[in-house]
Design an enzyme around this catalytic site. Structure first.
Site, short mmCIF file in Angstrom:
data_model
loop_
_atom_site.label_atom_id
_atom_site.label_comp_id
_atom_site.label_asym_id
_atom_site.label_seq_id
_atom_site.Cartn_x
_atom_site.Cartn_y
_atom_site.Cartn_z
N LYS A 4 -10.72 19.36 -7.62
CA LYS A 4 -10.31 17.84 -7.46
C LYS A 4 -10.28 17.45 -5.69
O LYS A 4 -8.96 18.15 -5.00
CB LYS A 4 -9.52 18.33 -7.98
CG LYS A 4 -8.47 17.15 -8.29
CD LYS A 4 -7.30 16.49 -9.11
CE LYS A 4 -6.79 15.34 -9.28
NZ LYS A 4 -5.82 15.57 -10.27
N LYS A 31 -13.55 16.95 -10.37
CA LYS A 31 -13.53 15.66 -10.14
C LYS A 31 -13.17 15.27 -8.59
O LYS A 31 -12.95 15.96 -7.59
CB LYS A 31 -11.41 15.94 -11.00
CG LYS A 31 -11.51 14.64 -11.06
CD LYS A 31 -9.75 15.04 -11.72
CE LYS A 31 -8.71 13.75 -12.05
NZ LYS A 31 -7.90 14.21 -12.67
#
Ligand code: PBG
Length: 337
Positions: free
Chosen positions: A200, A258
């Site tokens: 992330k 992400k």
């Protein structure tokens, strides 16, 4: 010009008609692969549109149920829940995260009671509950790792008890997957799966989401104004492989990247590094970009969103979190190009 050897290779033969193109299509993204993120608010029959995310709203639990029913009819059966808390409930220690009757836990119970076949995915991180907007506990200007992991593990057990099918730690603390797995197992929640936000990145594309939850990190003297000490640096891809190795060892069931579109290489890298399913999150800013350009007449929304989502699947994502899940599912039924 010299004579070209015959027969020529003519790849255009397979692009000649729609039937042939569909026949040789390499990537087929169906609604089965999609997860619809939903924003929750307290109350009844309340819907507050999210400014930078046309088509998305914060919904009270009754309206969330209606939305889940609608999604299931279109073939989307998985939901990722994010609570938008009343600011009065947010504290520096994010205590509301451990309240078994908090908005998130109530929503999970309501959905699983009304629609047992729905796959409910909960977010494990402190930012919706923290008045400081950080995913972890903050002390003397630092985000505490191990203390945060303790709280996250308790949160995961609460979510499991409420009925979550999958918990998804999005906080990027070290060691949290192992701790959450151990906590779930000792609470007899051995069937609850973990989607780890493995890679992330500290991204500008979370802007509209932070508006939706009012969860932007507050810059104060002893609080960092960004998440760069725990979310990854945009420039790094090898580091994603290290995170993937750790998460797999620690017992993650699915690995997530992400955002998605600016990190297609990372999706592909993890796809090759593991046999576990790979998920990708097309985040709020990616959604907003397509919507905003389409609203200005600068690109075709349906074709643009389709291209982005199929590109994410082609890179190697088996599962895609997207705010456009319902739109895509409807287009897919109408037989996308
Ligand atoms: C935080 C979290 C974020 C998103 C999901 N979980 C934002 C952040 O890290 O600040 C962003 C999702 C999106 O932008 O759509 N735990």
């Amino acid at each position: 010009m010299p004579e070209l050897p015959r027969p020529w290779s003519r790849p255009r033969r397979l692009r000649r008609t729609a039937v042939i193109r569909r026949m040789v299509r390499e990537t087929r993204l169906t609604p089965d692969s999609l997860v619809l993120p939903l924003f929750l608010i307290d109350g009844d029959n309340r819907s507050q549109p999210v400014g930078a995310m046309p088509g998305q709203a914060r919904l009270s639990i009754d309206l969330v149920l209606a939305r889940c029913h609608e999604a299931l009819q279109c073939g989307v059966g998985a939901f990722a829940l994010f609570p938008a808390l009343d600011p009065a409930l947010k504290t520096p220690d994010a205590g509301e995260a451990l309240n078994p009757a908090n908005l998130l836990c109530r929503a999970v119970r309501a959905i699983k009671a009304a629609i047992p076949e729905a796959c409910v995915i909960t977010d494990i991180a402190l930012d919706p509950y923290s008045s400081l907007g950080h995913d972890g506990l903050v002390r003397n200007g630092s985000i505490l790792n191990d203390e945060t992991v303790d709280v996250l593990s308790q949160m995961a057990v609460l979510h499991a008890e409420a009925g979550a099918d999958i918990v998804a730690p999005s906080d990027m603390m070290d060691g949290r997957v192992a701790a959450i797995r151990a906590a779930l197992d000792s609470a007899d929640a051995t069937d609850v799966a973990i989607i780890s936000y493995t890679a992330k990145y500290a991204s500008a594309f979370y802007g509209p989401f932070r508006d939706a939850l009012d969860s932007a990190p507050v810059a104060a003297e002893d609080v960092p104004g960004d998440k760069k000490t725990y979310q990854m640096d945009t420039a790094n891809a090898r580091e994603a492989s290290i995170e993937a190795m750790l998460d797999e060892d620690e017992g993650a069931d699915i690995l997530m990247v992400k955002p998605a579109l600016p990190y297609l290489d990372v999706i592909n890298r993890l796809r090759r590094a593991t046999e576990l399913p790979i998920a990708a999150y097309q985040v709020s800013g990616e959604y907003a970009m397509v919507k905003a350009a389409a609203a200005n007449g600068w690109l075709d929304e349906r074709a643009g969103m389709n291209e982005a989502l199929v590109g994410i699947a082609r890179a190697g994502a088996d599962v895609i979190f997207t705010y456009a899940a319902l739109d895509y599912a409807r287009w897919w039924r109408e037989n996308l190009p």
